[in-house]
Design a protein around this motif. Structure first.
Motif, PDB file in Angstrom:
ATOM      1  N   PRO A  14       0.836  -1.207   0.000  1.00  0.00           N
ATOM      2  CA  PRO A  14       0.000   0.000   0.000  1.00  0.00           C
ATOM      3  C   PRO A  14       0.870   1.256   0.000  1.00  0.00           C
ATOM      4  CG  PRO A  14      -0.811  -1.590   1.593  1.00  0.00           C
ATOM      5  CD  PRO A  14       0.530  -2.082   1.120  1.00  0.00           C
ATOM      6  N   GLU A  15       0.327   2.330  -0.546  1.00  0.00           N
ATOM      7  CA  GLU A  15       1.065   3.584  -0.666  1.00  0.00           C
ATOM      8  C   GLU A  15       1.626   4.020   0.687  1.00  0.00           C
ATOM      9  OE1 GLU A  15       0.351   8.219  -1.943  1.00  0.00           O
ATOM     10  OE2 GLU A  15      -1.130   6.728  -2.511  1.00  0.00           O
ATOM     11  N   GLY A  16       2.906   4.378   0.681  1.00  0.00           N
ATOM     12  CA  GLY A  16       3.561   4.884   1.878  1.00  0.00           C
ATOM     13  C   GLY A  16       4.165   3.813   2.775  1.00  0.00           C
ATOM     14  N   TRP A  17       3.843   2.557   2.548  1.00  0.00           N
ATOM     15  CA  TRP A  17       4.352   1.464   3.369  1.00  0.00           C
ATOM     16  C   TRP A  17       5.615   0.901   2.739  1.00  0.00           C
ATOM     17  CZ3 TRP A  17       2.012  -0.038   7.967  1.00  0.00           C
ATOM     18  CH2 TRP A  17       0.803   0.607   8.248  1.00  0.00           C
TER      19      TRP A  17
ATOM     20  N   ARG B  76       5.066   1.979   8.394  1.00  0.00           N
ATOM     21  CA  ARG B  76       4.829   3.330   7.901  1.00  0.00           C
ATOM     22  C   ARG B  76       4.851   4.273   9.087  1.00  0.00           C
ATOM     23  NH1 ARG B  76      -0.041   6.035   4.275  1.00  0.00           N
ATOM     24  NH2 ARG B  76       0.988   8.063   4.210  1.00  0.00           N
TER      25      ARG B  76
ATOM     26  N   PHE C  41       3.679   8.096  10.379  1.00  0.00           N
ATOM     27  CA  PHE C  41       2.678   9.131  10.128  1.00  0.00           C
ATOM     28  C   PHE C  41       3.041  10.364  10.945  1.00  0.00           C
ATOM     29  CE2 PHE C  41       0.638   5.104   9.385  1.00  0.00           C
ATOM     30  CZ  PHE C  41      -0.133   5.315   8.259  1.00  0.00           C
TER      31      PHE C  41
ATOM     32  N   ARG D 253      -4.102  -0.949   4.100  1.00  0.00           N
ATOM     33  CA  ARG D 253      -4.996  -0.194   3.206  1.00  0.00           C
ATOM     34  C   ARG D 253      -6.077   0.526   3.999  1.00  0.00           C
ATOM     35  NH1 ARG D 253      -4.064  -4.864   0.017  1.00  0.00           N
ATOM     36  NH2 ARG D 253      -5.968  -5.835   0.804  1.00  0.00           N
TER      37      ARG D 253
ATOM     38  N   ASN E 208      -4.528   3.502   5.694  1.00  0.00           N
ATOM     39  CA  ASN E 208      -4.327   4.579   4.730  1.00  0.00           C
ATOM     40  C   ASN E 208      -5.612   5.354   4.484  1.00  0.00           C
ATOM     41  OD1 ASN E 208      -1.631   4.035   4.422  1.00  0.00           O
ATOM     42  ND2 ASN E 208      -1.779   3.292   2.315  1.00  0.00           N
TER      43      ASN E 208
ATOM     44  N   ASN F  68      -6.089   8.039   6.951  1.00  0.00           N
ATOM     45  CA  ASN F  68      -5.047   9.056   6.992  1.00  0.00           C
ATOM     46  C   ASN F  68      -5.321  10.175   5.983  1.00  0.00           C
ATOM     47  OD1 ASN F  68      -2.625  10.183   7.880  1.00  0.00           O
ATOM     48  ND2 ASN F  68      -1.529   9.305   6.151  1.00  0.00           N
TER      49      ASN F  68
END
Length: 99
Positions: free
Chosen positions: A13-16, A27, A29, A85, A88, A91
């Motif tokens: 997943p994006e950012g991981w 990740r 944050f 996911r 995310n 977030n």
């Protein structure tokens, strides 16, 4: 699942990113303040409890670090990707996260 498989790595997943020698994903944050970070952690806790899949995490003021792995499997499973996911989706900038 063998995460050394290039196709599976594309599903992060994006950012991981991979962590713990490929047995976990992580990740970090960043939020505007402690209250926003803690609110995010509360929402993640509800997701995790519903999924019966709990993160390893830490919080220092406006920062939250999350590590996901499936201990009973000795590494990553679809549960980790699904929870990432879902996290995310929480977030969003309106939730106090700095993007």
């Amino acid at each position: 699942m063998d995460l050394r498989d290039e196709a599976r790595l594309l599903e992060l997943p994006e950012g991981w990113q991979l962590a713990e020698e490929g047995t976990a994903i992580r990740r970090d944050f960043l939020f505007t303040d402690f209250v926003a970070a803690f609110g995010f952690m509360s929402r993640v806790a509800l997701l995790a409890e519903r999924a019966d899949h709990h993160p390893n995490w830490s919080n220092v003021y406006n920062r939250v670090a999350i590590l996901l792995t499936t201990h009973t499997a000795g590494g990553l499973t679809e549960q980790d990707f699904a929870l990432a996911r879902a996290i995310n989706a929480l977030n969003a900038p309106e939730a106090g996260a700095e993007v």
